[in-house]
Motif scaffolding. Structure first.
Motif, PDB file in Angstrom:
ATOM      1  N   LYS A   1       0.744  -1.243  -0.006  1.00 47.25           N
ATOM      2  CA  LYS A   1       0.051   0.015  -0.102  1.00 47.25           C
ATOM      3  C   LYS A   1       0.845   1.281  -0.067  1.00 47.25           C
ATOM      4  CE  LYS A   1      -3.798  -1.770   2.625  1.00 47.25           C
ATOM      5  NZ  LYS A   1      -4.583  -1.984   3.995  1.00 47.25           N
ATOM      6  N   THR A   2       0.354   2.324  -0.724  1.00 52.27           N
ATOM      7  CA  THR A   2       1.175   3.373  -0.878  1.00 52.27           C
ATOM      8  C   THR A   2       0.320   4.534   0.022  1.00 52.27           C
ATOM      9  OG1 THR A   2      -0.180   3.964  -2.614  1.00 52.27           O
ATOM     10  CG2 THR A   2       2.199   3.252  -3.088  1.00 52.27           C
ATOM     11  N   ALA A   3      -0.707   4.511   0.744  1.00 55.38           N
ATOM     12  CA  ALA A   3      -1.261   5.328   1.447  1.00 55.38           C
ATOM     13  C   ALA A   3      -0.614   5.565   2.644  1.00 55.38           C
ATOM     14  CB  ALA A   3      -2.828   4.859   1.963  1.00 55.38           C
ATOM     15  N   VAL A   4      -0.435   6.893   3.300  1.00 60.25           N
ATOM     16  CA  VAL A   4       0.217   7.017   4.360  1.00 60.25           C
ATOM     17  C   VAL A   4      -0.400   6.189   5.599  1.00 60.25           C
ATOM     18  CG1 VAL A   4       0.989   8.580   6.220  1.00 60.25           C
ATOM     19  CG2 VAL A   4       0.686   9.300   3.775  1.00 60.25           C
ATOM     20  N   PRO A   5       0.350   5.173   6.069  1.00 61.96           N
ATOM     21  CA  PRO A   5      -0.285   4.365   7.359  1.00 61.96           C
ATOM     22  C   PRO A   5      -0.453   5.346   8.363  1.00 61.96           C
ATOM     23  CG  PRO A   5       2.016   3.646   6.454  1.00 61.96           C
ATOM     24  CD  PRO A   5       1.717   5.036   5.836  1.00 61.96           C
ATOM     25  N   ASN A   6      -1.566   4.565   9.261  1.00 65.52           N
ATOM     26  CA  ASN A   6      -1.820   5.204  10.453  1.00 65.52           C
ATOM     27  C   ASN A   6      -0.814   5.506  11.471  1.00 65.52           C
ATOM     28  OD1 ASN A   6      -4.346   5.275   9.549  1.00 65.52           O
ATOM     29  ND2 ASN A   6      -4.988   3.478  10.347  1.00 65.52           N
ATOM     30  N   GLY A   7       0.223   4.491  11.327  1.00 65.09           N
ATOM     31  CA  GLY A   7       1.296   4.438  12.423  1.00 65.09           C
ATOM     32  C   GLY A   7       2.432   5.843  12.199  1.00 65.09           C
ATOM     33  N   LEU A   8       2.047   6.768  11.130  1.00 67.26           N
ATOM     34  CA  LEU A   8       3.079   7.719  10.959  1.00 67.26           C
ATOM     35  C   LEU A   8       3.389   8.570  12.158  1.00 67.26           C
ATOM     36  CD1 LEU A   8       2.645   9.360   7.505  1.00 67.26           C
ATOM     37  CD2 LEU A   8       4.761   8.301   8.439  1.00 67.26           C
ATOM     38  N   PRO A   9       4.466   9.006  12.315  1.00 71.90           N
ATOM     39  CA  PRO A   9       4.386   9.700  13.785  1.00 71.90           C
ATOM     40  C   PRO A   9       4.055  11.241  13.398  1.00 71.90           C
ATOM     41  CG  PRO A   9       6.798   9.878  12.354  1.00 71.90           C
ATOM     42  CD  PRO A   9       5.699   8.835  11.813  1.00 71.90           C
ATOM     43  N   SER A  10       3.188  11.615  14.280  1.00 67.08           N
ATOM     44  CA  SER A  10       2.341  13.112  14.329  1.00 67.08           C
ATOM     45  C   SER A  10       3.383  14.136  14.090  1.00 67.08           C
ATOM     46  CB  SER A  10       1.598  13.338  15.564  1.00 67.08           C
ATOM     47  OG  SER A  10       2.769  13.353  16.530  1.00 67.08           O
ATOM     48  N   ARG A  11       2.734  15.083  13.076  1.00 64.83           N
ATOM     49  CA  ARG A  11       3.922  16.234  12.551  1.00 64.83           C
ATOM     50  C   ARG A  11       4.331  16.893  13.680  1.00 64.83           C
ATOM     51  NH1 ARG A  11       2.184  20.137   8.167  1.00 64.83           N
ATOM     52  NH2 ARG A  11       0.008  19.722   9.157  1.00 64.83           N
ATOM     53  N   PRO A  12       5.221  16.972  13.966  1.00 64.78           N
ATOM     54  CA  PRO A  12       5.655  17.986  15.310  1.00 64.78           C
ATOM     55  C   PRO A  12       5.649  19.578  14.763  1.00 64.78           C
ATOM     56  CG  PRO A  12       7.564  16.373  14.700  1.00 64.78           C
ATOM     57  CD  PRO A  12       6.408  16.282  13.863  1.00 64.78           C
ATOM     58  N   ALA A  13       5.626  20.418  15.717  1.00 68.91           N
ATOM     59  CA  ALA A  13       5.689  21.692  15.158  1.00 68.91           C
ATOM     60  C   ALA A  13       6.777  22.152  14.367  1.00 68.91           C
ATOM     61  CB  ALA A  13       5.510  22.652  16.421  1.00 68.91           C
ATOM     62  N   PHE A  14       7.873  21.594  14.844  1.00 68.44           N
ATOM     63  CA  PHE A  14       9.185  22.059  14.176  1.00 68.44           C
ATOM     64  C   PHE A  14       9.200  21.881  12.713  1.00 68.44           C
ATOM     65  CE2 PHE A  14      10.489  17.877  15.383  1.00 68.44           C
ATOM     66  CZ  PHE A  14      10.980  17.382  14.050  1.00 68.44           C
ATOM     67  N   GLN A  15       7.899  21.052  12.239  1.00 65.66           N
ATOM     68  CA  GLN A  15       8.159  20.549  10.792  1.00 65.66           C
ATOM     69  C   GLN A  15       7.296  21.729  10.123  1.00 65.66           C
ATOM     70  OE1 GLN A  15       6.346  17.058   9.319  1.00 65.66           O
ATOM     71  NE2 GLN A  15       7.953  15.704  10.597  1.00 65.66           N
ATOM     72  N   ALA A  16       6.681  22.551  10.812  1.00 63.18           N
ATOM     73  CA  ALA A  16       5.959  23.683  10.023  1.00 63.18           C
ATOM     74  C   ALA A  16       7.077  24.880  10.014  1.00 63.18           C
ATOM     75  CB  ALA A  16       4.692  24.150  10.896  1.00 63.18           C
ATOM     76  N   MET A  17       8.104  24.777  10.816  1.00 61.34           N
ATOM     77  CA  MET A  17       8.791  26.057  10.908  1.00 61.34           C
ATOM     78  C   MET A  17       9.437  26.390   9.631  1.00 61.34           C
ATOM     79  SD  MET A  17      10.843  25.563  14.431  1.00 61.34           S
ATOM     80  CE  MET A  17      12.023  26.763  14.176  1.00 61.34           C
ATOM     81  N   PRO A  18      10.099  25.390   8.841  1.00 66.03           N
ATOM     82  CA  PRO A  18      10.589  26.033   7.371  1.00 66.03           C
ATOM     83  C   PRO A  18       9.459  26.968   6.530  1.00 66.03           C
ATOM     84  CG  PRO A  18      10.919  23.818   7.558  1.00 66.03           C
ATOM     85  CD  PRO A  18       9.959  24.167   8.886  1.00 66.03           C
ATOM     86  N   ALA A  19       8.297  26.809   6.775  1.00 61.64           N
ATOM     87  CA  ALA A  19       7.209  27.311   6.166  1.00 61.64           C
ATOM     88  C   ALA A  19       7.024  28.587   6.604  1.00 61.64           C
ATOM     89  CB  ALA A  19       6.038  26.753   5.879  1.00 61.64           C
TER      90      ALA A  19
END
Ligand code: ADP
Length: 658
Positions: A3-21
């Motif tokens: 399967k290519t769909a993002v599995p449920n087990g992906l780590p939740s997006r931490p706030a720092f991921q939004a920092m570059p944007a």
């Protein structure tokens, strides 16, 4: 797994991921503010420069007009002194016009305003207006005449339709006004000669009158877009005139706009590439997660395999072993991985054979159907393994080693050995049964011809002893003796034939029928001994896998023994009870007699071959019976009855349970 769909087990997006944007947006905002501030400072600077430049232009024009004014005053004074010398007027006029190109014409008018002379000469009134109130220059003329000073006319369109204005200077001779000197100044010429090119390159310079009408203009290029403008009055010496400078749409603005657009586009590109990178990252994470799940699944599979797995490289070095293999041999994976032959799990006594097989495997000549080999556990115990070797091919299609699956077949081997022994035992049993049957058949069948032979032989001997015989008399008994002997031979042959055919045959077999058939055989014997045979069927049917004849033989033997055991009893007590029952998965046949029972010392040898307490007994019956029952995977045993008598029981697995 794919399967290519993002599995449920992906780590939740931490706030720092939004920092570059966020940082990117802040940078863009900062750049925007910077651009705006730059723009503002540019505009301010532009405005200041504009004011500075227009003031300079105004000063320049002012300077020239003032200079013109002085020169005119000088000429007027000279003309006054020289009694309006025409020659002076023409010479000085030409020189003045040549040196001051904004002056188009010089005129001398009488005190009534009428034109006397003009340089350059002209037909008629050059202004296009007759002297009087209507002439636009009239107020200035009057002012000069009345004040005796230089005065400036308003601008007007002259006879040639050129925008001009005039400087009027009174000419006095001996304090009397004799004429008015006038210089016609062209607005266009003034702009052309007194506004420098670099100013015209930056601005549109216009001269306007009080009403705002444009009288003349100078520009370097066509205006693309009107920018800021500034107006300065040109008075004195002009009258009611102003100079206006308007900025061209500057290149700087264009550059700034292009820069802003470039920053905006770059920010968009950066943001979209950030989005792409993030999407790629998420996909990568998802793929990594799927991969690790796949890996965990495969590892779990490998770990839960009961088959041992062992990988070796092309040099025979162990590169991988699974837990099942470790469990099998008793060594840990880290003790085995990296080892080269001889392996610790090889049996030292079989080193040569094992090494030979090892080289055979490395040469790619391992048997396709696997091979059996003995290995050694860490505790020294040896075991049999079945090994399948296959080439190990990596993802690039390279042959990198050998993969073996190893199965511990010790139990199977033991089972095979047991089955083999069972088979041998069965064959022995079968031979024994055959022997016993043959022996009893021989015993029974040969008895009669042998007794006949014995009696014929005794008769002959008697005759021979009496000495009164003729050979003819001996012939009949002797020929009968031969016949009996031949019969005995036939019996033996028949028994032999029977033995050859008497291999046990297993098929669906009804114990009810076995009992019925056996009892019908035993019936005459029982009747002879006065024994009542009672059949108790607690189940209507019991099907087993068996040989009908052999099972019949068992029942026959046990019932005959019972009947024989009761021969000494009073007739009432001679009762043989046969019961058919079922218990769990087994069918059970019980044969009980009311005889004397079996003494404890006899019980021990009851099932031994050739054990008998009877004078004519063979002692094979019970032994054969037990062998037959065991051959049928059943059990035969003896129990004394509490009320006296013997109980023989055998049980057999029921067919459905088999
Ligand atoms: P045989 O009948 O030829 O003696 P078996 O093997 O059938 O051989 O029996 C062995 C011995 O077991 C017999 O000699 C007898 O002593 C004893 N026996 C067998 N069945 C009974 C029985 N029902 N009651 C008492 N003794 C028995």
């Amino acid at each position: 797994m794919t399967k290519t769909a993002v599995p449920n087990g992906l780590p939740s997006r931490p706030a720092f991921q939004a920092m570059p944007a966020v940082a990117m947006v802040l940078v863009v905002m900062l750049l925007g503010v910077l651009l705006w501030l730059l723009h503002r400072s540019d505009v301010e600077e532009e405005r200041l420069t504009l004011i500075k430049d227009i003031l300079w232009v105004e000063q320049n024009i002012h300077f020239h007009l003032t200079s013109d004014e002085e020169k005119l005053a000088q000429l007027a004074a000279d003309l006054g002194r020289r009694s309006l010398s025409l020659e002076l007027f023409e010479n000085a006029g030409h020189a003045l016009i040549a040196n001051n190109p904004e002056i188009q014409r010089l005129t001398l008018r009488g005190d009534d305003g009428v034109l006397s002379v003009a340089v350059p000469p002209v037909q008629g009134e050059p202004s296009g207006f007759v002297p009087g109130e209507q002439a636009p220059w009239w107020p200035a003329f009057q002012l000069a005449r009345s004040t005796g000073r230089v005065s400036w006319s308003q601008a007007y369109a002259n006879a040639n339709n050129g925008m001009v204005f005039e400087a009027m200077v009174p000419v006095y001779q001996d304090h009397d006004l004799v004429a008015v000197l006038s210089a016609e100044i062209s607005v266009d010429s003034m702009l052309t000669h007194h506004v420098p090119w670099w100013v015209a390159e930056k601005y549109k310079i216009e001269v306007i009158d009080q009403g705002g009408t444009v009288l003349g203009a100078k520009t370097g290029v066509q205006l693309t877009e009107p920018g800021a403008s500034h107006q300065v009055r040109l008075e004195p010496p002009g009258q009611g005139l102003s100079v206006v400078a308007t900025i061209y749409a500057s290149e700087g603005k264009l550059v700034r706009n292009v820069l802003a657009a470039a920053i905006f586009i770059l920010a968009l590109l950066a943001l979209s590439s950030l989005g792409l990178v993030r999407r790629h990252l998420r996909r990568r994470l998802a793929a990594e997660l799927a991969l690790s799940q796949e890996h965990a699944f495969r590892k779990a599979m490998e770990d839960s395999l009961t088959v041992g797995m062992r990988a070796r490289d092309l040099d025979g070095r162990v590169t991988y072993v699974n837990p099942a293999f470790c469990h099998m041999v008793g060594w840990q994976a880290d003790e085995l991985v990296g080892r080269v032959p001889p392996m610790p799990y090889w049996v030292p006594e079989l080193l040569e054979d094992t090494l030979r097989m090892h080289h055979k495997v490395l040469a790619g000549n391992a048997p396709r159907d696997g091979f059996e080999i003995q290995f050694r556990r860490q505790n020294g115990e040896t075991f049999w393994a079945l090994v399948y070797e296959a080439p190990l091919i990596d993802a690039q299609g390279q042959h990198t080693g050998w993969m073996a699956s190893v199965v511990d077949i010790t139990e199977r081997k033991a089972a095979e050995e047991m089955a083999h022994q069972q088979q041998e035992k069965l064959q022995r049993t079968s031979r024994l049964i055959t022997m016993g049957e043959m022996a009893s058949t021989l015993a029974h069948e040969l008895n009669q011809p042998l007794s006949a032979i014995a009696s014929y032989a005794t008769g002959c001997l008697n005759r021979l002893g009496a000495d009164n015989f003729t050979p003819e008399e001996l012939r009949p008994p002797l020929s009968k003796l031969v016949t009996q002997a031949q019969r005995a031979g036939q019996i033996i042959r028949r028994v032999h034939d029977f033995v050859r055919k008497s291999e046990p045959r297993l098929q669906v077999c009804s114990l009810r029928q076995v009992l019925a058939d056996a009892l019908s055989f035993v019936d005459p014997d029982a009747r002879k001994h006065g024994v009542a045979v009672v059949l108790d069927k607690q189940v209507s049917e019991a099907l087993v896998d068996g040989d009908h004849v052999m099972l019949e033989q068992v029942v026959l033997n046990l019932t005959r023994n019972g009947v024989e055991a009761m021969s000494g009893l009073p007739p009432r007590s001679r009762r043989l009870e046969v019961t058919l029952s079922a218990e769990g998965d087994s069918a059970r046949v019980t044969i009980r007699d009311h005889g004397p029972g079996i003494a404890p010392e006899v019980r021990e040898n009851l099932f031994q071959p050739f054990f008998t307490t009877k004078a004519e007994g063979m002692g094979m019956g019970l032994n054969i019976c037990r062998s037959i029952i065991e051959f049928h995977r059943g059990r035969l045993w003896f129990e004394p009855h509490p009320d006296g008598g013997s109980v023989f029981i055998f049980s057999l697995p029921l067919r459905s349970a088999a």
